[in-house]
Enzyme design. Structure first.
Site: not given
Ligand code: NAD
Length: 375
Positions: A126, A121
């Site tokens: 991206q 990430r």
């Molecule tokens: P994910 O699918 O791994 O998890 C979904 C969400 O569940 C996350 O926000 C996580 O914090 C939350 N979670 C985990 N345990 C929990 C709990 N016990 N209670 C409540 N919530 C809980 O997450 P994702 O969609 O892959 O995104 C993770 C992060 O990565 C985000 O901040 C996203 O913006 C970021 N991201 C960055 C890039 C990049 O920079 N290239 C790309 C994609 C996502």
């Protein structure tokens, strides 16, 4: 070099790893493209549309044996790739933690495999991030699925016959899917609240016009690990979160759960007692159901009714929007290949020390090479 696009063999997988748009772009780079007949059917892309884009449409045997690089959505079994060229590369969502034996099979078959869901990430990657492109659609669809099951309207309506109150939607887990679920529920006119363990999401929730429900003043609250992912929380935090959620959830009509922790089972966020506290007719959608589930009683691939509450546990939600999911996945794959394309060799050159290559490469030269898969 030839790039082969495989027809998916997994149950209920309707997506395809290339579209006519990306076929044209790959040919533009100097590759030839062979598509397995019927590969696009689930996403409403005909063999003719692939041919018109310049691909050769043929049978699986010809695609597998003639291609240096194979594209798929889900990783097929190595035995389904029998006859592949020595050292051929497969790029797909490979789910190594769900089925390690399949990965060992790739190594044994001498295939180089690239797990698209392991894309780091980082800013440079991206546009190649399949988890984001697919989760975004899953978040949208979760709200549509909830709305379909919910026997009431989402927006507030003031009519001559009286007022209908807005649905209350609570989103648990505010990553890519959760953010899109919030936005979609807001567009439908619901009153939306959301929670996450990562403090950074509070501002994101509020910027979408939803209410942030957060545990405050508890040890182990940071919740953010490497790459922006969540970490496992302290017991104290979990108890405080459960108490907060219990009082909030009893007043909700729809709950969407999306919480995941990489490499671990999904955290349990909703108990049977909390479900019992909800009004009959309420709907819960568990988007984490295939990773163990956030909701007690959720069943992968089924909708079940518990205490009068419908719990929806669709498998492979992105595949339920196969045309859009394929278009975005195919672009992710193209962007990945394009970033490593060697114009002179007219083939991708995956430099071994590149952060992205190191991040996604699972097998090479007969061995499993990824550090997360070291025995
Ligand atoms: P994910 O699918 O791994 O998890 C979904 C969400 O569940 C996350 O926000 C996580 O914090 C939350 N979670 C985990 N345990 C929990 C709990 N016990 N209670 C409540 N919530 C809980 O997450 P994702 O969609 O892959 O995104 C993770 C992060 O990565 C985000 O901040 C996203 O913006 C970021 N991201 C960055 C890039 C990049 O920079 N290239 C790309 C994609 C996502």
């Amino acid at each position: 070099m030839q790039i082969g696009v495989l027809r998916e063999t997994a149950d209920a997988e309707r997506r395809v790893a290339a579209t006519p748009e990306t076929v044209k772009k790959l040919i533009g780079l100097g590759a030839s493209v062979a598509v397995e007949s019927g590969a696009g059917a689930g996403a409403n892309i005909s063999d003719a549309a692939f041919s018109e884009a310049g691909a050769t449409v043929t049978d699986r045997k010809a695609v597998v044996s003639g291609s240096e690089l194979l594209f798929a959505v889900q990783g097929p079994d190595a035995k389904d790739l029998k006859g592949a060229k020595a050292g051929a590369t497969l790029a797909a969502i490979l789910a190594p933690f769900a089925d390690r034996a399949r990965i060992d099979g790739y190594a044994k078959a001498g295939l180089t495999t690239l797990a698209m869901e392991f894309m780091p990430r980082i800013t440079r990657a991206q546009s190649m991030d399949v988890l984001s492109s697919q989760s975004n659609l899953a978040g949208y669809k979760s709200v549509i699925d909830a709305a379909e099951s919910y026997g009431r309207a989402f927006p507030m309506m003031m009519t001559a016959a009286g007022t209908i109150s807005a649905a209350r939607v609570f989103v648990m887990g505010v990553g890519v899917a959760g953010l899109q679920a919030i936005a979609t529920a807001r567009r439908l006119g619901a009153l939306v609240s959301a929670t996450d363990v990562r403090a950074a999401t509070k501002e994101q929730i509020e910027s979408l016009g939803a209410k942030a429900i957060f545990v405050e003043n508890v040890k182990g609250i940071e919740g953010e690990g490497t790459g922006g992912y969540a970490t496992e929380m302290s017991d104290e935090y979990k108890a405080a979160q459960a108490a907060l959620v219990s009082s909030h959830i009893a007043r909700q009509d729809i709950v969407i759960t999306t919480a995941l922790i990489p490499g671990r089972p999904a955290p349990r966020l909703i108990t049977d007692a909390q479900i019992a506290s909800m009004k009959p007719g309420s709907v819960i959608v568990d988007l984490a159901v295939e990773s163990g589930g956030n909701v007690e009683g959720a069943v992968a691939g089924q909708s079940v009714i518990v205490h009068g509450v419908t719990i929806i546990g669709h498998k492979n939600v992105p595949s339920r929007l196969a045309a859009d999911a394929s278009a975005l996945y195919a672009r992710n794959l193209f962007n990945f290949i394009n970033a490593f394309w060697d114009k002179d060799a007219k083939a991708p050159a995956f430099a071994a020390d590149d952060e992205i290559v190191k991040g996604v490469k699972l097998t090479e030269g007969g061995a499993v090479v990824h550090e997360r898969l070291a025995n």
